[in-house]
Enzyme design. Structure first.
Site, mmCIF file in Angstrom:
data_model
loop_
_atom_site.group_PDB
_atom_site.id
_atom_site.type_symbol
_atom_site.label_atom_id
_atom_site.label_comp_id
_atom_site.label_asym_id
_atom_site.label_seq_id
_atom_site.Cartn_x
_atom_site.Cartn_y
_atom_site.Cartn_z
ATOM 1 N N ILE A 94 0.797 -1.257 -0.174
ATOM 2 C CA ILE A 94 -0.058 0.072 0.279
ATOM 3 C C ILE A 94 0.799 1.339 -0.026
ATOM 4 O O ILE A 94 0.339 2.374 -0.111
ATOM 5 C CB ILE A 94 -0.956 -0.085 1.223
ATOM 6 C CG1 ILE A 94 -0.200 0.076 2.500
ATOM 7 C CG2 ILE A 94 -2.015 -1.172 1.136
ATOM 8 C CD1 ILE A 94 -1.133 0.082 3.700
ATOM 9 N N GLY A 98 10.933 6.338 2.247
ATOM 10 C CA GLY A 98 12.393 6.128 2.754
ATOM 11 C C GLY A 98 12.543 5.172 4.093
ATOM 12 O O GLY A 98 13.560 4.361 4.205
ATOM 13 N N VAL A 102 5.461 -0.536 2.898
ATOM 14 C CA VAL A 102 4.359 -0.629 3.783
ATOM 15 C C VAL A 102 3.189 -1.305 3.106
ATOM 16 O O VAL A 102 2.993 -1.174 1.902
ATOM 17 C CB VAL A 102 3.645 0.628 4.229
ATOM 18 C CG1 VAL A 102 2.474 0.542 5.045
ATOM 19 C CG2 VAL A 102 4.668 1.682 4.736
ATOM 20 N N ASP A 210 7.287 16.701 13.857
ATOM 21 C CA ASP A 210 7.077 16.701 12.659
ATOM 22 C C ASP A 210 5.498 16.736 12.474
ATOM 23 O O ASP A 210 5.198 15.716 11.562
ATOM 24 C CB ASP A 210 7.747 15.759 11.997
ATOM 25 C CG ASP A 210 8.062 15.884 10.407
ATOM 26 O OD1 ASP A 210 7.924 17.209 9.900
ATOM 27 O OD2 ASP A 210 8.236 15.035 9.634
#
Length: 1003
Positions: A94, A98, A102, A210
């Protein structure tokens, strides 16, 4: 950082890009000789640019891993990820980045979808990096919060390192933004959920660092999930020989630049040490972008982005918003919050994310339920400037070096002026001619504003397998439901076990395996355990299959965990001598901590439920067997406060996720339904649910899902025709059944009048149990009573056919009423202080009414009372159910009680109670009747199909009349034989529902 500095960085960056990757290091060593800070800043930009189509959209950790990965680890679909944890089966790929590839996988153990992220080999080759990754992933996995992605497992197989997380069906916030900027309500709802996730992380000592739209997923139901918690910490660029920056252990060191530039905090951009306030800045950037449609800090080059981030103020929101009527004063207040979140100096920002969220919540409470075109109006320029000046004034008045003052969050000036602002806003709206009582209620009803979920309300079956199901309970993240179920076995004793099931996928997974009835599961907020009741005892079992249950404490009906999972609110065991009480016990030891309520008999308390914040406990107080009311009491102790005065039965209650309302199931207002009442008091309001008889409500902590049990039976009355007695002791053979009285609801409890020309029965065709009458041929149907939701039953004709006696809960307790067959107000015949007077029948001369009562303290027995008035007389003394007087008026035949078999008789004037020896298997509760010639009945023990039989007084023999083709009713009078023996009416189940239903986007 000056613009000249950024021009220097940008020039070196572009010069380095013109060289081969292998030559860049030497170029930087030469170009930045003697200036390590400059070298690190340029190197960080180069690292972020490598393998990134759009640097501004790339996660730092993902960029770094891409740079390191010389090859990708690939897993073929259908394979098992690991031998040791061999319950993950790869279904499809899916995504890739980096951090590796997945996959969508299936957890065969818990029957749930999962996301498997396989790390690149080169990432794994760095032992220090791998250790730090494992440490941070473990820290992130400890964050058990509905708005944080759940990490299930970190594993290794054949050299492949992987992370198993929950699979989120939805889109990233970045993908959602591609469809255009969000409405104000949607933007705030998403931001509020991100803030809740960050609050949980910060309290656990984890800073995300982030926060950006790529790291936020939005499910179709509106639930937000924040990704990569804790992982951003390991995103530092791998040191190369010659680098002077020291490696960090658990905190980012000065000089390391991590994050995505347009969402970085200024301290991140400068490579300074960061704390929780950097997440507040990033979330302020995201909120700005959700409303404006673009970030507050932009530029044509990366250097311009950094320069704007460090030196410029974001453009006013007003220039991005449509020219529609403003929603005053919400948007100026909102911009004030964003300005404070985006302060360059972290000392001037909100001290905590909870302070930020608190201000957001206050604004949400002031947003009206108007259409989106009216919600998304921006700010005026003057409004923005005014807000900016307010923030500057606050900073000017707060000493920068005073740690004591900084510890107290500085609130925006609008809070102190809120009353004045609201007054001005109302005056402006009034001048526009749109302020009235109705609009006022709509604009300032906090309860309505709080439900800002997007998407349509849908109700779908959650558990529809055969068998008895009930008592749904959501997992803390709202993705699973625990419930009690008999496994579809239709067990005679009604025993159930505890199961859990993922919403939308998989089959139920069984947790308990006791031969006794397990019910009322309660999921602990920390997701570790499920408590449940078994035979008056609380047991606790791990929420994952295969755990060992432990006995905790004796209890009555109901269990609720405190938000910290350390305390349980329970109902103390009730008995004839002691009422149920609401108690607090230790969830670890079962030790009794506090008694909260002390009702007096016959009142009793049960079904406690902690409010989401743990400050209140709602519970039900019983005033007899058929009346319950909702109460609340402070969890710390105090006086209970009554919220309802319905004088009806209640089948379960649940708090809404915001803690402002309580939803409960009752027959208030006509038929069973779900109602909501404010925890602060007020008139209950009915919920609209597309189901019959909803009971046992449960609400997810996210306040977006409602589950309840739907239980009802569509029973209809069928007619069997025959030749009657025709001079015989037993009715002759009957024909095949024909539908006689039918509807989409329950029809039952039919009885012929003494002349056989009329029929009375109970029907829910009008929405509640009412008496209906028709002719023998089923025509001239008419409704006789209108109790609007009160349980009503057992209608019995008077000998002259003018009156009908029946039982009802109209007064709260069961009482016998009489109504004229032509209509009119029913009359309360028994009107006694006893809690149960029911199942009436007339004497043959019409002078007496027999009924069952628990008056006198000896349990349920037969009493009789003169119709013209006078005291009731007890007829039986050893327990009895319902019965009928013989045709000659000499004897009274009766069943022994609920659920038992065997018919007895006693002289109508009182005397010795004797069994009918031939009828030891007859008389199962409601399944029999009496004629002058004998007794007709159904023997329940004959399965799977029952037979209607007739016992003749003349011959003392039992003769089968007809075999029943469908399930009969056992809780209501289900059969009636006409006095002439020609017509047998039988109530049969045509359709039975016992399902758990799930409402998505509940609000």
């Amino acid at each position: 950082m000056t613009a000249e500095r950024w021009q220097q960085i940008e020039q070196l960056y572009h010069d380095a890009l013109e060289r081969e990757a292998g030559q860049r290091r030497a170029f930087l060593n030469e170009a930045c000789a003697g200036n390590e800070a400059l070298r690190r800043e340029v190197a960080a930009l180069l690292a972020a640019n490598d393998d990134a189509d759009d640097f501004l959209d790339e996660h730092a950790l993902a960029v770094e891993a891409k740079e390191m990965a010389a090859e990708r680890a690939s897993v073929p679909a259908g394979s098992l990820v690991t031998e040791h944890f061999s319950h993950y089966q790869i279904l499809s790929k899916i995504g890739a980045g980096g951090m590796g590839e997945v996959y969508l996988a299936r957890d065969s153990l818990l029957e749930r979808p999962v996301a498997i992220k396989v790390l690149p080999p080169n990432f794994i080759a760095d032992a220090d990096r791998l250790r730090r990754f494992a440490r941070e992933a473990k820290a992130a996995s400890s964050l058990n919060h509905p708005n944080i992605i759940t990490i299930y497992e970190i594993g290794v197989s054949s050299g492949l390192h992987f992370i198993a997380t929950e699979f989120i069906a939805g889109v990233t916030l970045r993908e959602r933004l591609k469809d255009g900027k969000l409405s104000l309500r949607e933007a705030m709802a998403i931001t509020r959920q991100i803030a809740a996730a960050l609050a949980a992380a910060h309290e656990a000592g984890i800073v995300h660092r982030d926060i950006k739209p790529e790291n936020v997923m939005v499910r179709p139901d509106g639930l937000v999930k924040v990704l990569d918690f804790g992982l951003a910490r390991v995103g530092e660029r791998r040191q190369e020989p010659g680098d002077s920056a020291t490696q960090e252990s658990s905190h980012t060191q000065t000089g390391t630049v991590i994050g995505t530039p347009r969402y970085m905090s200024p301290e991140q951009a400068r490579g300074l040490k960061v704390d929780a306030r950097t997440d507040i800045f990033s979330l302020g950037v995201v909120l700005y972008e959700l409303i404006a449609g673009q970030p507050p800090f932009t530029g044509a080059t990366m250097a311009e982005v950094f320069a704007a981030l460090l030196e410029k103020q974001p453009p006013p929101l007003a220039q991005y918003l449509p020219e529609t009527l403003p929603v005053l004063p919400v948007l100026p207040m909102l911009e004030e919050i964003i300005i404070r979140a985006l302060e360059k100096d972290c000392e001037d920002r909100y001290l905590t994310i909870r302070d930020f969220a608190a201000d957001m919540e206050e604004i949400e409470q002031q947003i009206s339920a108007r259409a989106e075109s009216g919600e998304t109006r921006g700010l005026s320029q003057s409004g923005r400037k005014s807000g900016r000046r307010g923030a500057e004034n606050q900073r000017a008045s707060a000493p920068r070096n005073s740690r004591q003052l900084r510890a107290q969050p500085v609130r925006p000036a609008w809070r102190e002026k809120r009353g004045l602002i609201l007054s001005i806003a109302l005056a402006l709206l009034a001048a526009l001619g749109i302020v009235g009582y109705q609009l006022r209620d709509r604009l300032f009803d906090v309860t309505r504003w709080s439900r800002t979920l997007s998407g349509p309300i849908t109700t779908v079956p959650f558990a529809t397998s055969a068998g008895q199901k009930d008592f749904a309970c959501f997992s803390p993240d709202g993705s699973q439901i625990a419930f009690a179920w008999d496994g579809g076995q239709q067990r005679e004793d009604g025993a159930r076990d505890i199961y859990i099931k993922l919403i939308g996928v998989g089959d139920p997974v069984q947790l308990t395996f006791s031969p006794e009835d397990d019910n009322r599961p309660a999921w602990s907020p920390d997701n570790k355990h499920i408590a449940f009741l078994r035979q008056g005892v609380i047991y606790v079992i791990p929420s994952l299959p295969g755990g060992v249950e432990r006995r905790l404490a004796e209890a009555g009906q109901g269990i609720s965990w405190s938000p910290d999972s350390k305390v349980m609110a329970i109902a103390g065991p009730a008995s004839k001598n002691a009422p149920g009480q609401i108690l607090l016990i230790s969830a670890d030891t079962g030790e009794r901590l506090q008694q909260l309520t002390a009702p007096s008999l016959p009142n009793s308390d049960d079904q406690p439920a902690f409010s989401p914040d743990g400050k209140w406990i709602a519970f039900l107080r019983s005033f007899g067997p058929t009346r319950r009311e909702v109460f609340v009491i402070p969890a710390s102790g105090g006086e209970p406060q009554q919220l309802t005065s319905d004088k009806r039965q209640i089948w379960g209650l649940a708090w809404t996720g915001n803690g402002r309302e309580i939803v409960y199931a009752t027959n208030r207002g006509g038929g069973m339904g779900l109602w909501r009442v404010r925890a602060s008091g007020g008139a209950p309001e009915r919920l609209t649910v597309p189901s019959l008889n909803p009971t046992s409500p449960a609400i997810s902590r996210q306040d977006d899902r409602l589950a309840y049990t739907e239980i009802y039976t569509d029973s209809n009355i069928y007619s069997y025709e025959g030749a009657g007695f025709a001079g015989h002791a037993t009715p002759d053979k009957f024909s095949q059944p024909v539908a006689f009285l039918t509807s989409s609801r329950e029809d039952h409890s039919q009885q012929f009048s003494l002349d056989g020309q009329q029929i009375v029965f109970i029907s829910m065709r009008s929405g509640s149990e009412e008496l209906w009458v028709c002719n023998r041929d089923g025509k001239k149907l008419r409704q006789v009573t209108n109790f609007d939701g009160t349980p009503t039953g057992t209608p019995r004709w008077s000998p002259d056919g003018r009156w009908i006696a029946f039982d009802t809960r109209a007064t709260g307790d069961a009482e016998v009423f009489i109504v004229n067959t032509e209509g009119g107000a029913p009359h309360n015949f028994t009107n006694s202080p006893s809690s149960y007077d029911a199942t009436p029948s007339w004497s043959r001369d019409g002078q007496w009414l027999y009924f069952t009562s628990n008056r006198g303290g000896g349990g349920e027995n037969i009493w009789k009372q003169p119709v013209a008035g006078g005291a009731a007389i007890q007829l039986t003394h050893h327990g009895a159910g319902e019965g009928f007087e013989s045709a000659d008026g000499q004897l009274f035949y009766f069943s022994k009680g609920r659920g038992g078999t065997g018919l007895w008789y006693v002289p109508a004037e009182g005397g010795e109670e004797k069994p009918v020896p031939e009828l030891s298997n007859a008389g199962y509760w409601r399944s029999w009747g009496l004629l002058a010639q004998g007794i007709y009945f159904i023997a329940k023990e004959e399965t799977p199909r029952q037979t209607v039989k007739f016992f003749s007084f003349a011959t003392r023999r039992i003769t089968p009349l007809v075999m029943v083709g469908k399930d009969t009713l056992w809780s209501h009078p289900g059969l009636a034989l006409s006095p002439d023996g020609r017509t047998l009416l039988l109530a049969q189940k045509d359709h039975s529902v016992n399902d758990i239903m799930l409402m998505e986007n509940f609000r």
